[in-house]
Design an enzyme around this catalytic site. Sequence first.
Site, PDB file in Angstrom:
ATOM      1  N   CYS A  94      48.594  36.112  40.713  1.00  0.00           N
ATOM      2  CA  CYS A  94      49.386  34.909  40.988  1.00  0.00           C
ATOM      3  C   CYS A  94      50.756  34.985  40.314  1.00  0.00           C
ATOM      4  O   CYS A  94      51.564  35.825  40.658  1.00  0.00           O
ATOM      5  CB  CYS A  94      48.586  33.660  40.573  1.00  0.00           C
ATOM      6  SG  CYS A  94      49.182  32.170  41.385  1.00  0.00           S
ATOM      7  N   HIS A 221      42.881  34.447  42.731  1.00  0.00           N
ATOM      8  CA  HIS A 221      42.457  34.527  41.330  1.00  0.00           C
ATOM      9  C   HIS A 221      41.032  35.047  41.179  1.00  0.00           C
ATOM     10  O   HIS A 221      40.098  34.236  41.143  1.00  0.00           O
ATOM     11  CB  HIS A 221      42.508  33.133  40.714  1.00  0.00           C
ATOM     12  CG  HIS A 221      43.873  32.606  40.457  1.00  0.00           C
ATOM     13  ND1 HIS A 221      44.548  32.838  39.291  1.00  0.00           N
ATOM     14  CD2 HIS A 221      44.694  31.851  41.224  1.00  0.00           C
ATOM     15  CE1 HIS A 221      45.738  32.247  39.331  1.00  0.00           C
ATOM     16  NE2 HIS A 221      45.856  31.639  40.501  1.00  0.00           N
ATOM     17  N   GLU A 223      39.681  36.065  38.476  1.00  0.00           N
ATOM     18  CA  GLU A 223      39.151  35.631  37.165  1.00  0.00           C
ATOM     19  C   GLU A 223      38.580  34.220  37.235  1.00  0.00           C
ATOM     20  O   GLU A 223      37.858  33.799  36.347  1.00  0.00           O
ATOM     21  CB  GLU A 223      40.231  35.754  36.085  1.00  0.00           C
ATOM     22  CG  GLU A 223      41.222  34.604  35.992  1.00  0.00           C
ATOM     23  CD  GLU A 223      42.271  34.583  37.097  1.00  0.00           C
ATOM     24  OE1 GLU A 223      42.211  35.438  38.007  1.00  0.00           O
ATOM     25  OE2 GLU A 223      43.136  33.683  37.078  1.00  0.00           O
ATOM     26  N   GLU A 231      31.564  28.727  42.815  1.00  0.00           N
ATOM     27  CA  GLU A 231      31.860  28.783  44.246  1.00  0.00           C
ATOM     28  C   GLU A 231      31.651  27.410  44.882  1.00  0.00           C
ATOM     29  O   GLU A 231      30.672  26.727  44.563  1.00  0.00           O
ATOM     30  CB  GLU A 231      30.905  29.781  44.925  1.00  0.00           C
ATOM     31  CG  GLU A 231      31.618  30.847  45.691  1.00  0.00           C
ATOM     32  CD  GLU A 231      30.643  31.810  46.372  1.00  0.00           C
ATOM     33  OE1 GLU A 231      31.058  32.401  47.371  1.00  0.00           O
ATOM     34  OE2 GLU A 231      29.494  31.965  45.911  1.00  0.00           O
TER      35      GLU A 231
END
Lengths: 267, 979
Positions: A94, A221, A223, A231
């Site tokens: 990002c 992302h 991480e 999720e």
Amino acid sequence: MVRVLIMSGYGINCEKESAHAFNIAGADSEIVHINDLISKKKKLADYDIIMFPGGFSYGDDTGSGNAFANKLRNHLWDDLLEFIKSEKLILGVCNGFQIMTHLGLFSLPSTDYGQRVHSIRWNNQNRYECRWVHLKNNNSKCVFTKGVDVTHLPVAHGEGRFFCDEKVLEELEKNNQIVFTYCDEKGNPANGVFPINPNGAMRDIAGICDSTGRIMGMMPHPERAIYSVNEPEFHLKKEISKRKNNNIDEFIETNFNIFKNAVNYFK
Amino acid sequence: MGEKIFRIEIDSKEKNSEAKILEKKFKDYNISLDISKVYTIQYDFSEKQIEKIANSLYSPVAETVRINSPHDIEFDWALELGFLPGVTDNVAHTATEIIDDLFKINIGLSKVFSSKLLFIKGDINRGDVEKISHELINVLIERFHIKSYEEYFKDEGMDYIVPRVNLHQSQDVVEVDLNVSDEKLMELGKKGILDPQTNKRRGPLALDLDYLHAIQDYYKKEGRNPTDIELESIAQTWSEHCKHTIFATEMDDISEGIFSRYIKGSTNKIRKDLGDKDFCLSVFKDNSGGIIFDDEFMVTDKVETHNSPSALDPFGGAITGIVGVNRDTIGFGLGALPIVNKYGYCFGRPEDTRIIYRGKNKTNPSLSSRRILDGVIYGVNVGGNCSGIPTPQGFVFFDDHYKGKPLVFVGTVGLIPRKISNGELSHEKEAQPGDNVVMIGGRVGKDGIHGATFSSEEMDEGSPATAVQIGDPITQKKFSDALVKEARDRGLYNSLTDNGAGGLSCSVAEMAKECGGFVVDLEKVPLKYPGLQPWETWISESQERMTLAVPEDKLNEFVDLMESRGVETSIIGKFNDTNRAIVRFNGKEIFNLDMDFLHDGLPERKLKTKPYPYNKKEPKIVIDDHTELFEEILGNHNNCSYEFISRQYDHEVQNNSIIKPLQGKGRVNGTASVVRPLAKSKKGIVMSQSLYPRLSEISCYDMAACAIDTSIRNCVAVGGNINHLALLDNFCWCSSGESERLAQLKDAAKACYDYTTIYKTPLISGKDSMYNDFKGFDENNNPIKISVLPTLMISSIGVIDDIHKTTTTDLKVPGDIIYVIGMTKDECGGSEFYYALKEIGSKSPKVNAKKARELYEKMYELNQKGMFSSCSSVGPGGLIITLAKMAIGGQLGVEVDFSKAPNEDLPIEKILYSESQSRFIVTIDPTNKEEFESEMKDFVFGEIGLVKNEEFVIKNNKEIINSNVKKLEEVYKERFKDY
């Protein structure tokens, strides 16, 4: 132990979860403020991996990643080149990817480090977008993505639209440097259609690597998507598994692998 | 000045997204647009230097750059948009840092200014361009300049405008004569001190006559008149905004005031009742409230409002609101880490385009509801996203009562170790005599002067524009990280607090209570630009600042650390124990007050209430077409999807998000969220919010009860534990000078006591905003007053042991059995149903807390067992709207007979839409039917049908609605799809 430097300061904000991801992948990561590198309290050379995490360095003012990249270029460019030359790894996510973009870390066969070949522009919708997307790995060269095919993880950015000229695009493609593209859950290309492609990125590009495959940058992302419980479909999957007397895996391996691959590269 | 001026203009190679979006926004004008970025730099740079600077500001792949030369494209109009002098310009600030770093120099502030240049092509005239400008800027903070193509060509580009603040006032301290008539005193209180240089009043002190008399008496004893800075400071400290006098004052027979009796009184009782199960750690005394997370950590919460600033400048008001409430976390105890942001907005309907005016004859127009909505939403977007704090929780509520003044709730949850490294409790802090008064963060300017006193009044024509502020989240992010991630654990300071309302005047005086006095040298406070008068420096609410007490032996280490993290630090005085508050300016004493008088010198008041004439009329209802009514209510403002807000707020940063703002494949807005703050622990935090302002017209007691029950119930639905759940109260009232409004307030406060003590959910923090009224004129010059509905927003925050044992709202598996839990009663007063029929009604929902509490404990037990495949708290719109959202979330259908829902013999429409409290809809795996029913045998519940694939069939014995999930989704997502 593989040592990871997690860059911080001036509005970078994903350092903690980035360090956590590398640590559970078996590395020893350290969050380091850029000013501690400039003042030589810390040295890039002491680390094996540099990660530029996400965030809002300098509030995205003058273009996302631009001001932080200037600071790096003014003070740490030689150290960074040395680091690259010693065949170590760099990952950017990002805002980290945006910083690396402005630094010109994505060399092509025809360009050197330091030359910018692409740009990351405002999303088509001209607004910050936070949502989970699917990515397809198209690449066999990139160190970070070995064994990853389709993965699922969040984007959260205002400026994430990959942009470059046709010539660069061709070279990226030819040299196998396009790592991740936006796709549907089955891996079919987004073909620019929102929201599968969340920002209008050219050729659905979400992440690329340099000509060696050791430097990767991506907008989504990984991480933030190491654990299944994070999720959005977790509760649905939990319910379906329960009826089949199954358990859900603790990790989303496709994302976790990005960090594990990096650590294993040094083994 | 004689310095050179440069204009660096950066053009986009391809038409940028912003230009495309604006073309769409102004499609009625049929224009095409290009947008360039402009940096105006006033500094003696060489040509070579300026080229280097330009190269640092653009991306050669996508942009080209020009220096002092006009653009050579075709266009009809050039329109430049920039800030007014003195308005925070973050882009310019970053550009300045880039330049300083590039040449290793320090060019100082106010040398660089950013603006935007629009090149417009289209068949429009200057008047049209002006109209477009006004759509794009807020005249209180921004400026525009228009040139036709010919003018641009002749002048070789736009003008070289440097919006620098030039103050030519002397920095004198004025003595204010209090030996005047009461009439003069009242004028002083309402309009402010007469400035001898400008001969104008300086803006509201918001001091009433009884307060001014008390001040008069004090100065008679001191044998002198007050200085301007003293009087301004007393006004800040005694303001409604800071002292909450309405809650603290005797009201009718409640001599200790409603706060002590009903709010604090409740919490004290609950804590006593809970005994060793008390989970509160810090309540009502710090910037946030704190409860136990686990043995090691405490979780904090605080919710603020920023209503008045958001009415004037929605973007600035909202961003300073969210970034400001972050400081209530950073400033809690010795510094907590912000881990969650929350929002709640009450707006007028955005389709309402009738403009209202603060001045007569169509002068001083208010912003439209749509512009307030857009600005507020974007302000929290920038503030929260830039700060790296996730925003999983929020809501938006629409009603015309919020057209004059919006309500903007902003909250932040924090995490802090219960003990810091030296073993001391993290929530205990005390400035010590001899400690240095240290200010860190942003500099001080004229922005935000009189914010606290201004929000303590109704809004009218005299509302000051200087009350407007723009946030700078990165300046705050830098000191937040430096404090909470480094300095705190190194024990480098004894106390800290936020600079919020009243600025230094409040933060220093507040902290000095811990030790007993202070001396501040005001000239040491760094300014954004020279020329501020001492009183302005002292009370300015310029943002992103904290005040700390740093002991002498830690001072060097503290200053070095801040410097290495890019945080500006100023040592501005010393704390002491002299019981005097002293401010000097260039060595001269300009402020010397007794600490007790400053904090407690305000005279006691007595408030009387008079019963409010609540609505008593219950309408007769006839329904012709069930499907039509259902779709209208599902798609109305307060039930429809507001996904456009949820997804522009980062809710994934910090990787703590478990139950997200959008749930299920169908992405429906949930009413509660769950986060996991520590990756190493399974423990989670559950949060919700609720308000029922329309019930204020029927019963403020029930309004409060419903907000409390709903806020708790929403948490319970996702798996929250009522035995570890705390609440926060935010009262946003109107016309608080009127005794009937005070009666409503008392009713609501009493409900807080009655219900929280039964639920055993302590109130840990709160805030009030008492004057949310707009006074002005409509388009026809008729005087109007628009007051918000008395609004109590209740936030809930709880801790759970295992984030895996939570449940979302979306339907999961076809064939699952659907149950309604709880009794549906004739309680449609104030409901979305009656609103659709343009009725209010008189039958407000009544809450039976004792029974509800038992149910909530059972629900927690069943959630722990994983009993529910989905669970939803029945909310606004009643059973059918709640079920519709569960279906949309799961992208599945249902077939249910609502006559089987437990009810008090109601007609079907009331079963469908009644907003009776303490109810749930749950679905379960059919194999669990027996176990569920036996677990629930002591509670009211009814099996109403099954989860289906697509069809949405509603029966009252026989079918009354036959729709499908796709149609529902369309209706649900229609209203804001282009927002």
